[in-house]
Design a protein around this motif. Sequence first.
Motif, PDB file in Angstrom:
ATOM      1  N   GLY A 190      -0.312  -7.979   3.539  1.00 14.12           N
ATOM      2  CA  GLY A 190      -0.743  -8.792   2.428  1.00 14.12           C
ATOM      3  C   GLY A 190      -2.303  -8.143   2.375  1.00 14.12           C
ATOM      4  O   GLY A 190      -2.682  -8.028   1.108  1.00 14.12           O
ATOM      5  N   SER A 191      -3.098  -8.203   3.308  1.00 14.62           N
ATOM      6  CA  SER A 191      -4.407  -7.997   3.152  1.00 14.62           C
ATOM      7  C   SER A 191      -4.751  -6.553   2.800  1.00 14.62           C
ATOM      8  O   SER A 191      -5.708  -6.144   1.998  1.00 14.62           O
ATOM      9  N   ARG A 192      -3.900  -5.807   3.254  1.00 18.25           N
ATOM     10  CA  ARG A 192      -3.829  -4.133   2.882  1.00 18.25           C
ATOM     11  C   ARG A 192      -3.886  -4.081   1.364  1.00 18.25           C
ATOM     12  O   ARG A 192      -4.476  -3.333   0.735  1.00 18.25           O
ATOM     13  N   PHE A 193      -2.695  -4.875   0.733  1.00 15.67           N
ATOM     14  CA  PHE A 193      -2.556  -4.438  -0.441  1.00 15.67           C
ATOM     15  C   PHE A 193      -2.996  -5.565  -1.799  1.00 15.67           C
ATOM     16  O   PHE A 193      -3.293  -5.186  -2.884  1.00 15.67           O
ATOM     17  N   PHE A 194      -3.396  -6.588  -1.092  1.00 20.23           N
ATOM     18  CA  PHE A 194      -3.676  -7.626  -2.011  1.00 20.23           C
ATOM     19  C   PHE A 194      -5.132  -8.244  -1.660  1.00 20.23           C
ATOM     20  O   PHE A 194      -4.996  -9.686  -1.424  1.00 20.23           O
TER      21      PHE A 194
END
Length: 64
Positions: free
Chosen positions: A12-16
């Motif tokens: 999630g942190s990578r994409f959002f």
Amino acid sequence: MSLNLALILENGSRFFSDEIALIHAESRLSYAHVADRVRRLAAALNAAGVKPGDKVGLMIPNRP
């Protein structure tokens, strides 16, 4: 590959990274912020001798 909460937050942190991951009362935490806190907790547990696969109990307040 099995998923766990840490992997879900990391992805999630990578994409959002700037999107909201957690909301509690007036607090809003982004995926990047939550992933950073997870990484810091994992590092502290590792420094204390906790290894992958060990069971750990956490007693934390019911808030972000």
